[in-house]
Scaffold this motif. Structure first.
Motif, PDB file in Angstrom:
ATOM      1  N   PHE A  93      50.430 -32.785  18.570  1.00  0.00           N
ATOM      2  CA  PHE A  93      50.317 -33.059  20.002  1.00  0.00           C
ATOM      3  C   PHE A  93      49.950 -34.518  20.255  1.00  0.00           C
ATOM      4  O   PHE A  93      50.571 -35.201  21.090  1.00  0.00           O
ATOM      5  N   LEU A  94      48.940 -35.028  19.549  1.00  0.00           N
ATOM      6  CA  LEU A  94      48.507 -36.415  19.744  1.00  0.00           C
ATOM      7  C   LEU A  94      49.581 -37.402  19.307  1.00  0.00           C
ATOM      8  O   LEU A  94      49.751 -38.465  19.919  1.00  0.00           O
ATOM      9  N   SER A  95      50.301 -37.049  18.242  1.00  0.00           N
ATOM     10  CA  SER A  95      51.381 -37.922  17.764  1.00  0.00           C
ATOM     11  C   SER A  95      52.477 -38.036  18.812  1.00  0.00           C
ATOM     12  O   SER A  95      53.027 -39.121  19.043  1.00  0.00           O
ATOM     13  N   GLY A 101      54.865 -41.068  20.360  1.00  0.00           N
ATOM     14  CA  GLY A 101      56.234 -40.651  20.644  1.00  0.00           C
ATOM     15  C   GLY A 101      56.928 -40.051  19.442  1.00  0.00           C
ATOM     16  O   GLY A 101      58.164 -40.044  19.362  1.00  0.00           O
ATOM     17  N   GLU A 102      56.168 -39.539  18.476  1.00  0.00           N
ATOM     18  CA  GLU A 102      56.717 -38.948  17.258  1.00  0.00           C
ATOM     19  C   GLU A 102      56.473 -37.441  17.261  1.00  0.00           C
ATOM     20  O   GLU A 102      55.431 -36.977  17.716  1.00  0.00           O
ATOM     21  N   ILE A 103      57.432 -36.717  16.740  1.00  0.00           N
ATOM     22  CA  ILE A 103      57.242 -35.291  16.536  1.00  0.00           C
ATOM     23  C   ILE A 103      58.116 -34.861  15.370  1.00  0.00           C
ATOM     24  O   ILE A 103      59.262 -35.292  15.255  1.00  0.00           O
ATOM     25  N   PRO A 104      57.580 -34.077  14.431  1.00  0.00           N
ATOM     26  CA  PRO A 104      58.388 -33.652  13.287  1.00  0.00           C
ATOM     27  C   PRO A 104      59.574 -32.806  13.738  1.00  0.00           C
ATOM     28  O   PRO A 104      59.549 -32.162  14.794  1.00  0.00           O
ATOM     29  N   ALA A 153      52.878 -38.889  11.451  1.00  0.00           N
ATOM     30  CA  ALA A 153      51.516 -38.362  11.392  1.00  0.00           C
ATOM     31  C   ALA A 153      51.488 -36.841  11.360  1.00  0.00           C
ATOM     32  O   ALA A 153      50.688 -36.233  10.639  1.00  0.00           O
ATOM     33  N   GLY A 154      52.366 -36.198  12.134  1.00  0.00           N
ATOM     34  CA  GLY A 154      52.383 -34.743  12.158  1.00  0.00           C
ATOM     35  C   GLY A 154      52.763 -34.145  10.814  1.00  0.00           C
ATOM     36  O   GLY A 154      52.135 -33.191  10.343  1.00  0.00           O
TER      37      GLY A 154
END
Length: 331
Positions: free
Chosen positions: A268-270, A275-278, A106-107
């Motif tokens: 932040f919301l992702s 539990g996802e972050i680019p 999502a990010g």
């Protein structure tokens, strides 16, 4: 008396800007949440089915509100912009974004989609004859470099991730074209009318996915269906209406600039909910994209302020200049 009138006019303009900013803030927060809901429901709904379900819910809500407020039908002059923006922004954008988020987090999707404001500026220079100033071209180059970095960072995920980036870029293009086409319609119709019939146009464009939607709704868990309903009520019905309200009271460029905050909220919301972050390289590319948009929207040096006494004497000597200035400020 003249000073009081000018102060009153300035105050009304300030209040209008404040309402536009408040509406834009609602839009930004809800649109940021939509990236999370789309990503989390991707396992249960196909891109077209999710877009159609979201638009059907939004159309029902908006139509009910329009009827309750006796909004009526838009005038003939507004229909070309409403239909075109409805098919492109409500329809094509949502399908492409849903599809893209099946391949990237999502990010990352939000970072890529937010090249939209610079595309709006380019389209304004071409379609509205606003020209191509050097800062616009410089910003485009920076954003393009950022998109390349994002693409390279996702290459480790194989062809699938690259396809996701390209789909998000297409979504950004559909978003930019839709906004540019929507603006003229708002000169003739209310924000509620433009949003309601735009959503209906998008839903009609997505009708080929109706069979898929019916089949998937019957198998999807209730949580995924509720996420689709949430997308229809809040990020679509409410957020698109507040967007149209704000755009009708300011410029497309200024509104495009407010979406800079969306990727920050999405990342932040992702992280919080999915539990996802680019990766760092992806974040760097996304930052370059946003920097390019910021460069393209930078203004030149402000004009030197004229002392109050001198301004009064000049206005008295040239009343037509004062009137023109007041009109430009109000606009």
């Amino acid at each position: 008396m003249g000073t009081t009138a000018v102060d009153g006019e300035a105050g009304s303009v300030s209040r209008a800007d404040g309402r536009a900013l408040a509406a834009a803030s609602v839009t930004v927060v809800l649109w940021a949440s939509s990236f999370i809901a789309i990503r989390s429901s991707a396992a249960d709904f196909g891109p077209g089915a999710l877009a159609l379900g979201r638009l059907v819910v939004a159309s029902v809500v908006l139509s009910g509100l329009l009827l309750a407020r006796r909004g009526g039908f838009p005038p003939r002059e507004a229909w070309p912009g409403i239909l075109a923006s409805g098919v492109l922004w409500f329809g094509a954008y949502m399908v492409a974004l849903n599809w893209g988020e099946r391949h990237v987090d999502a990010g990352t999707a939000s970072l890529v989609v937010n090249v939209g404001p610079i595309l709006m500026a380019l389209l304004g220079g071409w379609l509205l004859k606003e020209g191509f100033p050097p800062k616009l071209m410089a910003g485009m180059a920076v954003s393009f470099a950022g998109a390349v970095v994002v693409g390279l960072s996702m290459s480790g995920g194989g062809t699938s991730s690259l396809v996701g980036v390209l789909l998000c870029l297409f979504a950004a293009l559909a978003y930019a074209v839709g906004v540019v086409l929507q603006k003229p319609a708002l000169k003739h119709a209310t924000p509620m009318q433009v949003t309601t019939f735009g959503a209906l146009a998008g839903a009609v464009a997505c009708l080929p996915f109706a069979g898929q939607l019916v089949s998937q709704v019957s198998r999807a868990p209730i949580s995924a269906t509720l996420q689709m309903v949430y997308l229809g009520v809040f990020p679509t019905a409410l957020a698109f209406t507040t967007w149209a309200y704000a755009v009708s009271r300011t410029t497309v460029g200024k509104m495009g600039a407010t979406t800079y905050a969306v990727p920050v909220l999405v990342v932040f919301l992702s992280w919080l909910f999915l539990g996802e972050i680019p990766g760092w390289l992806t974040l760097l590319g996304g930052l370059l994209c946003l920097c390019g948009v910021a460069v393209s929207r930078m203004r030149g040096k402000a004009r030197t302020r004229v002392p109050e006494g001198a301004r009064g004497s000049r206005a008295a000597a040239r009343p037509e200049v004062s009137a023109e200035s007041a009109q430009r400020t109000a606009g």
